[in-house]
Enzyme design. Structure first.
Site, PDB file in Angstrom:
ATOM      1  N   GLY A 107       2.846  22.861  63.770  1.00  0.00           N
ATOM      2  CA  GLY A 107       3.860  23.315  62.833  1.00  0.00           C
ATOM      3  C   GLY A 107       4.008  24.821  62.869  1.00  0.00           C
ATOM      4  N   ALA A 108       5.175  25.307  63.298  1.00  0.00           N
ATOM      5  CA  ALA A 108       5.419  26.745  63.416  1.00  0.00           C
ATOM      6  C   ALA A 108       6.234  27.267  62.244  1.00  0.00           C
ATOM      7  CB  ALA A 108       6.142  27.050  64.728  1.00  0.00           C
ATOM      8  N   ILE A 114       3.646  28.613  56.763  1.00  0.00           N
ATOM      9  CA  ILE A 114       2.204  28.492  56.558  1.00  0.00           C
ATOM     10  C   ILE A 114       1.462  28.512  57.885  1.00  0.00           C
ATOM     11  CG2 ILE A 114       0.365  26.988  55.681  1.00  0.00           C
ATOM     12  CD1 ILE A 114       2.348  26.004  53.563  1.00  0.00           C
ATOM     13  N   HIS A 145      13.776  60.162  51.014  1.00  0.00           N
ATOM     14  CA  HIS A 145      13.405  60.455  52.397  1.00  0.00           C
ATOM     15  C   HIS A 145      12.076  61.212  52.416  1.00  0.00           C
ATOM     16  CE1 HIS A 145      13.771  61.632  56.617  1.00  0.00           C
ATOM     17  NE2 HIS A 145      13.430  62.870  56.240  1.00  0.00           N
TER      18      HIS A 145
END
Length: 468
Positions: free
Chosen positions: A184-185, A188, A447
């Site tokens: 599972g990519a 999680i 900045h």
């Protein structure tokens, strides 16, 4: 029998926030929660105990180790012999979790929320409300909020146990695995894979879908894959898992990729293929609570179920399984019960992946905007042209703004780079008020800061970036 205006079943982000907000609004409130960690009740659900919070603690620790061992030299800092004390690292993670879960318990006391440890179950409807079994004792509730969350989805070929783990197990390895497999990519899988890769594991990610982060903007997913591969994460897409076999020494995975059978051996295997609604023990069937075909509790636009006086929020109703989405639903339903106008704008919920570089987005991708018929203009600006990013030594990634070319309204913002989990908040606020790219471009940004990249990306929608 104790009686309350509101009984919340579940103490995760949706449940504990709903309980606190209801109590703030003067409603007598109890929260029934069965989550346990270390053999005792622990509020906060999956997120605080074994999910969002401990994973971020481990991500931070592993990033510091990576900085010391691979990046400090660029800053003129020489460090020899750095090593990982995994026990101490895990102990720090647990201390962070203890502090936050204890904080929820404190907030319950502060707001006079009655906390009941144990299972909550709908028993029966009576004339003046619901009877709820709260850890074996019946209580009366005028209204019930179901917030029982979700559980990791098991892969039938690889049930959890032994060397096969889900997210909580992947946060408690006793030693760094030499070879780590991740099925599972998604968010999680990539986050946890990143933790152990930085600590020394060789990580292989197996994904059934044909591409990476297919819900993200295409420019972001391409850049993310490039960055993660450069770090040493190995990805295989479009694979089909055929077999998972455990032995004493590890686990072997057989999968099919591009018509070829491949076998890979790992010391540990993380299975991260999504989550399913958690309704076990709720008494849904007996009470007549309606679930959809995937097991999620059905609700209307005001979080009402088919049962009078019963509401549901969070992962258990589906949608984006995000803690902040669940929290906002908890607030909304509590306010609705108190007669206020509770509402969640699902169009501008931010998504964040806490890898390095971080990934964040909100709103529509460029493709989604075009598919919806918008006349789209985009602006993109890299962190490599930003002084603060260069000073940090992390100029990876960019910010991309998607706007309506006809009205200039911002439709989506997509980021990959340093600290974008924090930068996304500015754009979510602007989008919540229907802001334009010109609004963002005309807003003064300090900045040097990373946030200047957001301003420059907004300027770029009209091809007037100042520093490119």
């Amino acid at each position: 029998m104790d009686a309350y205006d509101v009984v919340v079943i579940g103490g995760g982000p949706a449940g504990y926030v709903a309980a606190i907000r209801a109590a703030q609004l003067g409603l007598g409130t109890a929260c029934v929660d069965a989550f346990e960690r270390g053999g005792k009740g622990s509020l906060g659900g999956t997120c605080l105990n074994v999910g969002c919070i401990p994973s971020k603690a481990m991500l931070d620790s592993s990033e510091r180790f990576e900085m010391i061992t691979h990046e400090a030299g660029e800053h003129g800092i020489q460090v020899d012999g750095a090593r990982v004390d995994l026990g101490k690292m895990l102990g720090r993670k647990e201390a962070v979790v203890d502090k936050l879960t204890g904080g929820v318990a404190y907030l319950f006391r502060k707001n006079k929320v009655t906390s009941i440890h144990g299972l909550g179950r709908l028993v029966r409807r009576e004339e003046d409300g619901w009877v709820v079994d709260a850890a074996g004792t019946e209580v009366k509730a005028k209204n019930v909020i179901v917030a029982t969350g979700s559980s990791p989805r098991e892969l039938p070929l690889a049930p959890f146990g032994g060397h096969v783990v889900e997210n909580s197990g992947a946060l408690a390895f006793e030693q760094v695995p030499g070879r780590l497999g991740v099925i599972g990519a998604g968010v999680i899988g990539v986050e946890l894979g990143s933790v152990w890769r930085r600590l020394g594991a060789q990580v292989t990610v197996l994904e059934a879908l044909p591409g990476f982060l297919m819900g993200a903007d295409e420019a972001i997913s391409r850049e993310a894959l490039k960055q993660f591969q450069k770090q040493g994460l190995e990805f295989h897409f479009g694979v089909s898992i055929k077999a998972v076999e455990q032995a004493e020494a590890g686990v072997t995975v057989t999968y099919e990729e591009k018509g070829q059978s491949v076998t890979a051996s790992f010391d540990k295997l993380i299975v991260s293929i999504g989550r399913v609604p958690h309704t076990a023990g709720l008494g849904a069937e007996a009470a007549g609570l309606e679930l959809d075909e995937r097991g999620f509790v059905k609700v209307d636009g005001h979080y009402r179920t088919n049962l009078p006086g019963v509401y549901a929020v969070g992962d258990v109703i589906g949608g984006a399984m995000l803690a902040h989405k669940a929290e906002e639903e908890g607030v909304a339903v509590a306010e609705l019960l108190a007669g206020h106008a509770g509402h969640v704008n699902y169009d501008v919920i931010p998504w964040v992946i806490y890898t390095s570089p971080e990934i964040a987005w909100a709103g529509l991708t460029e493709k989604q905007a075009k598919d919806k018929g918008f006349n789209v203009k985009t602006g993109q600006f890299p962190f490599s042209a930003n002084g603060r990013a260069l000073g940090h030594g992390d100029p990876r990634g960019f910010v991309k703004v998607v706007a309506d070319a006809d009205t200039d309204r911002i439709l989506g913002v997509h980021m990959i780079g340093p600290n974008v989990s924090e930068l996304i908040g500015e754009t979510v606020t602007l989008m919540e008020f229907g802001g334009s790219a010109e609004d963002l471009a005309r807003t003064v940004h300090a900045h040097p800061t990373l946030s200047e990249v957001v301003k420059e990306a907004a300027l770029a929608t009209d091809k007037r970036s100042l520093h490119m």
